[in-house]
Scaffold this motif. Structure first.
Motif, PDB file in Angstrom:
ATOM      1  N   TRP A  53      -1.049 -33.735 -17.303  1.00  0.00           N
ATOM      2  CA  TRP A  53      -0.659 -34.233 -15.986  1.00  0.00           C
ATOM      3  C   TRP A  53      -0.243 -35.704 -16.058  1.00  0.00           C
ATOM      4  O   TRP A  53       0.789 -36.093 -15.509  1.00  0.00           O
ATOM      5  N   VAL A  54      -1.005 -36.510 -16.766  1.00  0.00           N
ATOM      6  CA  VAL A  54      -0.683 -37.937 -16.825  1.00  0.00           C
ATOM      7  C   VAL A  54       0.600 -38.177 -17.615  1.00  0.00           C
ATOM      8  O   VAL A  54       1.347 -39.112 -17.325  1.00  0.00           O
ATOM      9  N   HIS A  79       3.711 -33.603  -8.336  1.00  0.00           N
ATOM     10  CA  HIS A  79       2.773 -34.281  -9.221  1.00  0.00           C
ATOM     11  C   HIS A  79       1.483 -34.627  -8.473  1.00  0.00           C
ATOM     12  O   HIS A  79       0.379 -34.423  -8.993  1.00  0.00           O
ATOM     13  N   ASN A  80       1.617 -35.130  -7.268  1.00  0.00           N
ATOM     14  CA  ASN A  80       0.445 -35.485  -6.470  1.00  0.00           C
ATOM     15  C   ASN A  80      -0.353 -34.251  -6.064  1.00  0.00           C
ATOM     16  O   ASN A  80      -1.586 -34.289  -6.036  1.00  0.00           O
ATOM     17  N   GLU A  81       0.323 -33.156  -5.763  1.00  0.00           N
ATOM     18  CA  GLU A  81      -0.379 -31.918  -5.425  1.00  0.00           C
ATOM     19  C   GLU A  81      -1.178 -31.405  -6.624  1.00  0.00           C
ATOM     20  O   GLU A  81      -2.308 -30.946  -6.480  1.00  0.00           O
ATOM     21  N   LYS A  82      -0.585 -31.496  -7.806  1.00  0.00           N
ATOM     22  CA  LYS A  82      -1.299 -31.101  -9.025  1.00  0.00           C
ATOM     23  C   LYS A  82      -2.497 -32.020  -9.236  1.00  0.00           C
ATOM     24  O   LYS A  82      -3.576 -31.574  -9.628  1.00  0.00           O
ATOM     25  N   GLY A  83      -2.327 -33.306  -8.967  1.00  0.00           N
ATOM     26  CA  GLY A  83      -3.435 -34.253  -9.075  1.00  0.00           C
ATOM     27  C   GLY A  83      -4.583 -33.912  -8.147  1.00  0.00           C
ATOM     28  O   GLY A  83      -5.756 -34.018  -8.518  1.00  0.00           O
ATOM     29  N   LEU A  84      -4.259 -33.464  -6.939  1.00  0.00           N
ATOM     30  CA  LEU A  84      -5.304 -33.042  -5.999  1.00  0.00           C
ATOM     31  C   LEU A  84      -6.059 -31.831  -6.529  1.00  0.00           C
ATOM     32  O   LEU A  84      -7.288 -31.762  -6.429  1.00  0.00           O
ATOM     33  N   LYS A  89     -11.086 -29.758  -9.527  1.00  0.00           N
ATOM     34  CA  LYS A  89     -11.697 -29.240 -10.754  1.00  0.00           C
ATOM     35  C   LYS A  89     -12.709 -30.233 -11.326  1.00  0.00           C
ATOM     36  O   LYS A  89     -13.787 -29.851 -11.777  1.00  0.00           O
ATOM     37  N   ILE A  90     -12.344 -31.514 -11.314  1.00  0.00           N
ATOM     38  CA  ILE A  90     -13.263 -32.538 -11.815  1.00  0.00           C
ATOM     39  C   ILE A  90     -14.528 -32.559 -10.959  1.00  0.00           C
ATOM     40  O   ILE A  90     -15.640 -32.646 -11.476  1.00  0.00           O
ATOM     41  N   LYS A  91     -14.354 -32.500  -9.647  1.00  0.00           N
ATOM     42  CA  LYS A  91     -15.509 -32.504  -8.747  1.00  0.00           C
ATOM     43  C   LYS A  91     -16.443 -31.344  -9.060  1.00  0.00           C
ATOM     44  O   LYS A  91     -17.665 -31.509  -9.062  1.00  0.00           O
ATOM     45  N   GLU A  92     -15.873 -30.175  -9.334  1.00  0.00           N
ATOM     46  CA  GLU A  92     -16.695 -29.010  -9.667  1.00  0.00           C
ATOM     47  C   GLU A  92     -17.461 -29.230 -10.965  1.00  0.00           C
ATOM     48  O   GLU A  92     -18.655 -28.952 -11.046  1.00  0.00           O
ATOM     49  N   PHE A 102      -9.148 -39.542  -5.486  1.00  0.00           N
ATOM     50  CA  PHE A 102      -7.805 -39.362  -6.033  1.00  0.00           C
ATOM     51  C   PHE A 102      -6.867 -40.392  -5.426  1.00  0.00           C
ATOM     52  O   PHE A 102      -6.849 -40.584  -4.212  1.00  0.00           O
ATOM     53  N   PHE A 103      -6.081 -41.052  -6.277  1.00  0.00           N
ATOM     54  CA  PHE A 103      -5.059 -41.991  -5.835  1.00  0.00           C
ATOM     55  C   PHE A 103      -3.696 -41.413  -6.202  1.00  0.00           C
ATOM     56  O   PHE A 103      -3.330 -41.397  -7.379  1.00  0.00           O
TER      57      PHE A 103
END
Length: 113
Positions: A53-54, A79-84, A89-92, A102-103
């Motif tokens: 992603w990055v 890109h921002n939607e994928k970041g969300l 996933k990270i939160k889980e 998320f920024f």
């Protein structure tokens, strides 16, 4: 694994997901320290998704002219939607260990062709 940052406690409590050129996508939200993705206690699969992603960051920009590509706003939005989605996933995976924010990318101030 231990995440170290520049905060007084030397341990982040809030992690920020934000893409930038040449940096890992996880940051300490308080001091702004870029954290090593390999030190973030997430699955290897998620680390790979975050790294992919990055690497896509800025695909909506013509770097030679510093302008948005014709479909740049759409690409940035995707890109921002994928970041969300990755943030969720990270939160889980890190539930209870860190707060995650998320920024999104905001290059709408650039010239468009």
């Amino acid at each position: 694994m231990k995440l170290d940052c520049l905060c007084a406690r030397r341990k982040p409590s809030i992690l920020k997901l934000e893409a930038d050129i040449g940096a890992d996508p996880i940051w300490c939200h308080l001091c702004g320290c870029n954290l090593d993705i390999d030190e973030v206690p997430t699955s290897d699969e998620l680390k790979m998704e975050l790294s992919d992603w990055v690497r896509e960051y800025g695909d909506w920009i013509d770097w030679d002219t510093d302008t948005m590509l014709p479909d740049g706003l759409t690409l940035e939005k995707e890109h921002n939607e994928k970041g969300l989605r990755l943030t969720e996933k990270i939160k889980e995976e890190l539930e209870g260990k860190y707060r995650i924010v998320f920024f999104p990318s905001k290059t709408t101030c650039m010239d468009t062709p």
